[in-house]
Design a protein around this motif. Structure first.
Motif, PDB file in Angstrom:
ATOM      1  N   LEU A  97     -12.984 -20.238 -17.645  1.00  7.65           N
ATOM      2  CA  LEU A  97     -13.588 -21.099 -18.661  1.00  7.65           C
ATOM      3  C   LEU A  97     -12.713 -22.308 -18.958  1.00  7.65           C
ATOM      4  O   LEU A  97     -13.207 -23.383 -19.264  1.00  7.65           O
ATOM      5  N   ALA A  98     -11.418 -22.104 -18.923  1.00  4.72           N
ATOM      6  CA  ALA A  98     -10.503 -23.199 -19.245  1.00  4.72           C
ATOM      7  C   ALA A  98      -9.093 -22.818 -18.831  1.00  4.72           C
ATOM      8  O   ALA A  98      -8.796 -21.639 -18.615  1.00  4.72           O
ATOM      9  N   GLY A  99      -8.257 -23.811 -18.745  1.00  5.68           N
ATOM     10  CA  GLY A  99      -6.860 -23.557 -18.401  1.00  5.68           C
ATOM     11  C   GLY A  99      -5.988 -24.660 -18.957  1.00  5.68           C
ATOM     12  O   GLY A  99      -6.470 -25.769 -19.204  1.00  5.68           O
ATOM     13  N   LEU A 100      -4.748 -24.332 -19.164  1.00  3.16           N
ATOM     14  CA  LEU A 100      -3.872 -25.332 -19.748  1.00  3.16           C
ATOM     15  C   LEU A 100      -2.434 -25.108 -19.296  1.00  3.16           C
ATOM     16  O   LEU A 100      -1.929 -23.980 -19.342  1.00  3.16           O
ATOM     17  N   VAL A 101      -1.809 -26.168 -18.840  1.00  5.39           N
ATOM     18  CA  VAL A 101      -0.397 -26.084 -18.437  1.00  5.39           C
ATOM     19  C   VAL A 101       0.441 -26.367 -19.689  1.00  5.39           C
ATOM     20  O   VAL A 101       0.280 -27.419 -20.318  1.00  5.39           O
ATOM     21  N   LEU A 102       1.296 -25.425 -20.058  1.00  3.68           N
ATOM     22  CA  LEU A 102       2.011 -25.577 -21.333  1.00  3.68           C
ATOM     23  C   LEU A 102       2.903 -26.830 -21.344  1.00  3.68           C
ATOM     24  O   LEU A 102       3.063 -27.472 -22.378  1.00  3.68           O
ATOM     25  N   ALA A 103       3.447 -27.174 -20.191  1.00  3.93           N
ATOM     26  CA  ALA A 103       4.328 -28.348 -20.128  1.00  3.93           C
ATOM     27  C   ALA A 103       3.576 -29.642 -20.449  1.00  3.93           C
ATOM     28  O   ALA A 103       4.192 -30.660 -20.776  1.00  3.93           O
ATOM     29  N   GLU A 104       2.247 -29.590 -20.372  1.00  2.83           N
ATOM     30  CA  GLU A 104       1.462 -30.801 -20.667  1.00  2.83           C
ATOM     31  C   GLU A 104       1.069 -30.884 -22.142  1.00  2.83           C
ATOM     32  O   GLU A 104       0.389 -31.816 -22.565  1.00  2.83           O
TER      33      GLU A 104
END
Ligand SMILES: Cc1cc2nc3c(=O)[nH]c(=O)nc-3n(C[C@H](O)[C@H](O)[C@H](O)COP(=O)(O)OP(=O)(O)OC[C@H]3O[C@@H](n4cnc5c(N)ncnc54)[C@H](O)[C@@H]3O)c2cc1C
Length: 423
Positions: free
Chosen positions: A96-103
């Motif tokens: 459904l979604a994803g996120l790179v923490l460094a961003e």
């Protein structure tokens, strides 16, 4: 390791300056913070050894900063992987979604580590002077004996009585100290979960990500601890209790049964690789503190950690906040307890301690209250059993809430450094 004296029946009066009720994450961190600034404390812990229930705990940047302030942060970075990404799937396995923490916004690097609770407790306890933790010391009641001096009597199950000038109730969700203050008990939220730590001696296939799956009335997650260990949980809607009688075999069978709700077999793989001693079932509770924060201070007694703000685990912040409390309480108490009796001041030492504790509660309230509310909302939505809400969640809310601008806002909190570092 800082350790224990046998809590055998003695019915003696023992005088201590600072007593901490509860030797969990928060209580031990507080004892260590006080020790670092040169203040002695005694921790009363009901268990006969360090009580590391729950296998793992995820610690975010705000908690790692606390461990740094205590001088023990680096060992966690060596032993536990930093999780780099957060991915959310539905029950059918669709991403459904994803996120790179460094961003994400905020000072880098962001940290998220699934650490072993036992190691965390041992790391904290290991820095304490011998005798700091009194195991087998179950507090049954407390009472104020001399209001003018602020002395409090602490009664133990074995009949002994401690007198303390400052009492810090870090005794968890079912706190005796909170009950004595008249606070409402932490209440059920209608969610139950099984957690475990899988062990893959030859390495596992998972990347350094949180694989989070939301479903209809259920959700689960998988996160890498290190090269060979995986932390996982599976939660479902349930108002029941009585989980303590369930055997590890039954817990495993129940977790496997629940895992059938998921298309992906990854959670099943983790359950099957989890040693029986690493299964635990928890009933989720919380209390939203709408009352005046100063009701959590009676004379020179106060609450912190889960005893003060029992929070649902949906944002992984309960333990992180307990760690923050440890440093912030120490910062408040340090000037008062090192100043010594001030003969010019009309305010007695106990009154100054009281005021420091009131300030602590007032300053903590906004953060702990808003995180408890937010965390509860996250749980309700992520685990909704209503089709309409699930639809709204999966098609709109999740992609929106994983916005890198805000996603880590609550982890940016920085407790700062201790006023001095003596040891
Ligand atoms: C399923 C689940 C998952 C979680 N996941 C996370 C996570 O990923 N990240 C996170 O930050 N937080 C998480 N939490 C929350 C976290 O576990 C708690 O917030 C944290 O343990 C609070 O620490 P504490 O020291 O205040 O209380 P506790 O850890 O509960 O420690 C209290 C201590 O007091 C002792 N005690 C209790 N009563 C007495 C008594 N009368 N006399 C003497 N001793 C007593 C107990 O034995 C215990 O050792 C999770 C919680 C749950 C239930």
């Amino acid at each position: 390791m800082g350790s224990n004296e046998d809590g055998k029946a003695s019915s003696q009066h023992i005088q201590e300056k600072i007593m901490i009720v509860g030797g969990g994450i928060g209580g031990l961190a507080c004892a260590l913070a006080l020790h670092r600034v040169g203040l002695k404390s005694v921790v009363l812990e009901q268990s006969d050894t360090l009580r590391a229930t729950g296998n793992c705990i995820t610690l975010w940047s705000n908690a790692l900063r606390v461990l740094d302030a205590l001088g023990i942060g680096e060992q966690f970075r060596t032993l536990y992987h930093n999780i780099l990404e957060y991915e959310i799937f539905n029950q059918q396995g669709k991403r459904l979604a994803g996120l790179v923490l460094a961003e994400c916004d905020g000072p880098k690097p962001h940290e998220l580590r699934a650490v072993e609770r036992r190691f965390l407790l041992e790391a904290l306890a290991g820095q304490l002077p011998p005798g700091t933790i009194r195991f087998k010391s179950r507090v049954t009641s407390i009472e104020k004996s001399e209001t003018s001096t602020g002395i409090t009597d602490i009664h133990l199950q074995d009949g002994s009585i401690y007198n303390a000038q400052v009492v810090l109730g870090f005794d968890g969700q079912k706190s005796v100290v909170a009950e004595w203050m008249g606070l409402k008990k932490a209440e059920l939220v209608g969610q139950v979960g099984i957690r475990g730590m899988a062990i893959f001696p030859n390495g596992h296939k998972f990347e350094d990500k949180v694989y989070y799956t939301v479903g209809k009335g259920t959700r689960s997650a998988i996160a890498a601890v290190n090269d060979t260990k995986i932390y996982w949980f599976i939660l479902w809607n349930d108002w029941g209790e009585g989980y303590r009688s369930t055997s590890p075999e039954q817990l495993k069978a129940e977790a496997l049964e629940r895992s059938k709700a998921y298309q992906s077999r990854d959670i099943e793989l983790c359950i099957n690789n989890t040693p029986l001693e690493h299964f635990i079932k928890s009933t989720i509770r919380h209390r939203i503190n709408t009352m005046d924060p100063t009701t959590q201070v009676v004379g020179t007694v106060t609450l912190a950690g889960d005893a003060s703000h029992p929070t649902t685990p949906n944002m992984g912040q309960g333990g992180c906040m307990a760690l923050e409390d440890a440093i912030l309480l120490t910062k408040k108490l340090y000037p008062v307890l090192t100043e010594g009796p001030n003969t010019d001041s009309p305010v007695a030492e106990s009154e100054r301690i009281h005021l420091a504790l009131v300030e602590f509660q007032q300053e903590r309230h906004d953060r702990t209250y808003s995180l408890s509310v937010q965390s509860h909302k996250v749980g309700v939505v992520m685990q909704s059993a209503w089709s309409v809400i699930c639809f709204y969640r999966d098609w709109y809310l999740i992609p929106k809430s994983l916005n890198p601008k805000y996603f880590l806002n609550h982890t940016l909190f920085d407790v700062g450094k201790l006023p001095i570092q003596l040891s």
